[in-house]
Design a protein around this motif. Structure first.
Motif, short mmCIF file in Angstrom:
data_model
loop_
_atom_site.label_atom_id
_atom_site.label_comp_id
_atom_site.label_asym_id
_atom_site.label_seq_id
_atom_site.Cartn_x
_atom_site.Cartn_y
_atom_site.Cartn_z
N HIS A 486 -2.18 53.00 10.81
CA HIS A 486 -2.57 51.69 10.29
C HIS A 486 -1.38 50.73 10.21
N PHE A 487 -0.30 51.16 9.58
CA PHE A 487 0.83 50.27 9.32
C PHE A 487 1.78 50.15 10.51
N LEU A 488 2.09 51.28 11.16
CA LEU A 488 3.08 51.27 12.25
C LEU A 488 2.71 50.34 13.39
N PRO A 489 1.45 50.32 13.88
CA PRO A 489 1.14 49.37 14.96
C PRO A 489 1.42 47.91 14.58
N GLY A 490 1.29 47.57 13.28
CA GLY A 490 1.63 46.23 12.85
C GLY A 490 3.11 45.95 12.97
N VAL A 491 3.93 46.94 12.63
CA VAL A 491 5.39 46.82 12.79
C VAL A 491 5.74 46.67 14.26
N LEU A 492 5.10 47.47 15.10
CA LEU A 492 5.40 47.43 16.53
C LEU A 492 4.96 46.11 17.16
N ALA A 493 3.89 45.52 16.63
CA ALA A 493 3.44 44.21 17.14
C ALA A 493 4.53 43.17 16.95
N LYS A 494 5.18 43.20 15.78
CA LYS A 494 6.28 42.26 15.52
C LYS A 494 7.37 42.41 16.58
N VAL A 495 7.76 43.64 16.84
CA VAL A 495 8.84 43.89 17.81
C VAL A 495 8.42 43.44 19.20
N ASP A 496 7.19 43.76 19.59
CA ASP A 496 6.72 43.38 20.92
C ASP A 496 6.67 41.87 21.09
N ARG A 497 6.06 41.15 20.14
CA ARG A 497 5.86 39.71 20.33
C ARG A 497 7.17 38.96 20.31
N MET A 498 8.08 39.32 19.40
CA MET A 498 9.34 38.58 19.30
C MET A 498 10.25 38.89 20.48
N SER A 499 10.26 40.14 20.93
CA SER A 499 11.11 40.49 22.08
C SER A 499 10.55 39.91 23.37
N MET A 500 9.24 40.03 23.58
CA MET A 500 8.64 39.54 24.81
C MET A 500 8.63 38.02 24.88
N ALA A 501 8.70 37.36 23.72
CA ALA A 501 8.83 35.89 23.73
C ALA A 501 10.14 35.48 24.37
N ASN A 502 11.10 36.41 24.41
CA ASN A 502 12.40 36.15 25.02
C ASN A 502 12.61 36.92 26.32
N GLY A 503 11.53 37.48 26.88
CA GLY A 503 11.65 38.24 28.12
C GLY A 503 12.52 39.47 27.96
N LEU A 504 12.39 40.17 26.83
CA LEU A 504 13.20 41.34 26.52
C LEU A 504 12.28 42.53 26.26
#
Length: 643
Positions: A486-504
């Motif tokens: 429940h909680f971990l996918p929410g944490v991972l979403a943060k990492v994915d969206r912020m990193s991919m917003a910068n092509g990382l």
């Protein structure tokens, strides 16, 4: 890493969409793949892709990619870490390869083994694969939900995308918000799968495959974490096993044709990943972000450890400005109000100047019980023994406790302990994750909406996940199991969206499938010991890192949220502007005069509502982004043309 998007008209196989509309959908994911884009279009099917080149940087790696016989077409986001081994096995089966990509290997694996190939994949991924002969679309998401995949269901067609708002525009009208989803969002400041916040839009759950054809659709679970009834016995052999699995995971995730780097904080998780990386002989540059506020800055610890390993260390200071806040809000195009998004956005942008791929330490807290909430869950049964009248009196006295200058202020900790203890077994642990209490919902929700969701129980649905653990296992393991889902996918979403917003691209070795399965066989004594979490990880690092590094208290990557909204700084300015917008556009859902009163009470120190205000800020921001598409008007909103 990439962006994927597409449409399948399973009820109208001759459907043709306007080219300009399809191009706009692909362009909406351009930030996820700055190195190229492509599309596959036939009557009834459209697959789009934006590429971040990691393996085989040549044009041969472009997607969508077709199988050698032309039957299957795929658009793929992620990395298959064991693609070299799979490629060798497939060569023995007669397959030939013309690229050095994991995408081509994944296609060949599907040709050879079909959906059974999913059990052989080690990696992070979300992909869409179309069978042209059978007119069937398969949507697949990785085991733990590291990579996102959303889908929209219409009467005769289905759309999918890495990010939900990319789906909507000239081709698909914007759906209305989903009332039950919004109640879940305000409970936690994030949305667990399958919720998305929009009607008829779902997140594909981790470890699942969705099959769509003219005959119908079916959802399959291809992987589920299982916990044995009896845990392993604690002994030093577990330390060796853990180290071996971590070393293997890190070595596999260092495969890249693009520059690599490492996120390094002062914490144990990134330390362990850095140490394993160093053990391979590779010398990666480390990237760290620090805060100006006392007690929030880990740059010195990270720099000292990088020097200890002989690694090049780069750091950046968190920039607190209105422009930076608005930039981050601009890429948060879904219901996700994690305060760490703001520093993560800046750290990802800084790292992207030198690297395309980053290894990070996410997942260690869930696997090895590092969160203080696990310690708190041990206290709640004892607090429940205190008479209710005394607990209520203690709760009233918390207003005299300090609430600023801490990652988690004493006031917040005591309030949550007392409130969670009253929730009862299982619900007590989940209550530590709550943002809006029942009382806050009643105070701020529009009365009609409050009535509509009165039967909703987001805490209960979270707590029910603990039932996935055998009754013989511990309460701690049940809490970890629920958090992982429940909680971990929410944490991972943060990492994915912020990193991919910068092509990382960010990789997470601690969430390697074999390592996760091993950790859920561990006894409690291997996780929490003498009041501290992550015992096994600490034991693994003994003698390999400076002793003081193991004694540091847990910190995390959390900025000073309470202070952000309490003072007249940039966040208060941004929040004030968004609140004005909500009023002028008659945005429904919340009682906006009451929202302002909560804000003023928080500013005056009479209440502790920083995370509540952050959730509301992103809720308003999300609505503004929905409306910017100009595709439809929600019945809750009347647009002010002057804005």
């Amino acid at each position: 890493m990439c962006g994927i998007i597409g449409l399948f008209a399973h009820g109208d196989l001759e459907r043709v969409w306007p080219v300009a509309g399809l191009d706009a959908m692909v362009a909406a994911l351009g930030h996820r793949g700055p190195d190229g884009w492509g599309k596959f279009v036939e009557p009834g099917i459209f697959l789009g892709h934006t590429r971040l080149a990691i393996l085989d940087l040549s044009a041969a790696g472009q997607q969508p990619m077709a199988s050698s016989d032309g039957r299957y077409v795929i658009c793929f986001n992620g990395e298959i870490y064991n693609f070299i081994q799979l490629r060798d096995n497939l060569k023995h089966c007669g397959h030939r390869f013309v690229t050095n990509t994991d995408t081509e290997v994944l296609l060949a694996a599907w040709v050879e083994w079909g959906r059974a190939s999913l059990s052989q994949l080690s990696g992070i991924f979300a992909f869409a694969l179309f069978d042209r002969r059978e007119q069937t679309l398969f949507l697949v998401r990785d085991h733990l939900g590291v990579k996102p995949l959303f889908y929209w269901q219409g009467a005769k067609e289905i759309g999918f995308a890495s990010e939900p708002l990319a789906l909507f525009g000239p081709v698909i009208p914007m759906p209305e918000p989903d009332a039950l989803d919004l109640d879940h969002y305000f409970t936690y400041n994030y949305l667990p799968a399958p919720a998305s916040g929009l009607k008829n839009v779902r997140q594909l759950p981790p470890g699942h495959l969705l099959e769509i054809s003219p005959q119908g659709e079916s959802l399959h679970c291809y992987w589920q974490l299982t916990c044995p009834s009896e845990p392993l016995s604690w002994n030093t052999a577990l330390i060796e096993q853990f180290q071996a699995l971590l070393d293997q995971a890190v070595a596999a995730q260092l495969v890249s044709d693009a520059p690599l780097g490492l996120f390094l904080s002062g914490g144990l998780d990134s330390t362990a990943v850095a140490l394993a990386t160093h053990g391979t002989g590779q010398s990666l540059t480390t990237f760290t972000l620090g805060f100006g506020e006392s007690g929030f800055d880990e740059r010195l610890d990270a720099q000292k450890f990088a020097q200890f390993l002989g690694l090049n260390s780069q750091s950046v200071s968190f920039s607190w400005s209105e422009d930076e806040i608005l930039t981050t809000l601009g890429v948060m195009r879904e219901l996700m109000a994690d305060a760490s998004c703001f520093p993560m956005m800046q750290l990802a942008r800084f790292a992207r100047l030198q690297a395309t791929v980053i290894l990070a330490g996410d997942g260690g807290d869930e696997l090895l019980a590092g969160y203080d909430t696990y310690k708190a869950s041990q206290w709640t049964p004892y607090l429940r023994r205190i008479p209710l009248i005394l607990r209520n009196g203690m709760l009233a006295l918390t207003r005299f406790l300090p609430s600023d200058h801490y990652r988690y202020s004493p006031r917040m900790v005591v309030e949550r302990l007392l409130t969670a203890s009253a929730a009862g077994p299982m619900r007590d642990h989940v209550s530590f994750r709550r943002i809006f209490s029942d009382a806050m919902k009643q105070r701020l929700y529009d009365p009609e909406w409050f009535c509509d969701v009165s039967e909703s129980d987001p805490v209960g649905s979270y707590a029910s996940l603990m039932g996935g653990v055998p009754a013989e296992r511990s309460y701690l393991t049940a809490c970890q199991y629920a958090d992982l889902h429940h909680f971990l996918p929410g944490v991972l979403a943060k990492v994915d969206r912020m990193s991919m917003a910068n092509g990382l691209e960010v990789r997470v070795p601690l969430l390697d499938r074999a390592l996760v399965e091993f950790c859920f066989q561990l006894p409690d004594v291997a996780k929490r010991y003498q009041g501290k979490g992550k015992r096994l990880l600490r034991e693994t690092l003994v003698g390999r890192v400076p002793p003081r590094h193991l004694q540091k208290p847990k910190s995390g990557f959390l900025p000073p949220v309470e202070g952000w909204f309490r003072h007249s700084g940039p966040m208060s300015v941004v929040f004030g502007h968004h609140l004005d917008w909500a009023r002028q556009n008659t945005l429904g859902w919340l009682k906006w005069d009451e929202v302002e009163r909560v804000w003023r009470e928080h500013q005056g120190g009479r209440t502790n509502a920083g995370f509540v205000l952050l959730g509301i800020l992103q809720f308003i921001n999300w609505h503004r982004q929905l409306l910017s598409t100009q595709c439809c008007a929600f019945h809750h909103v009347t647009i002010d043309p002057s804005l």
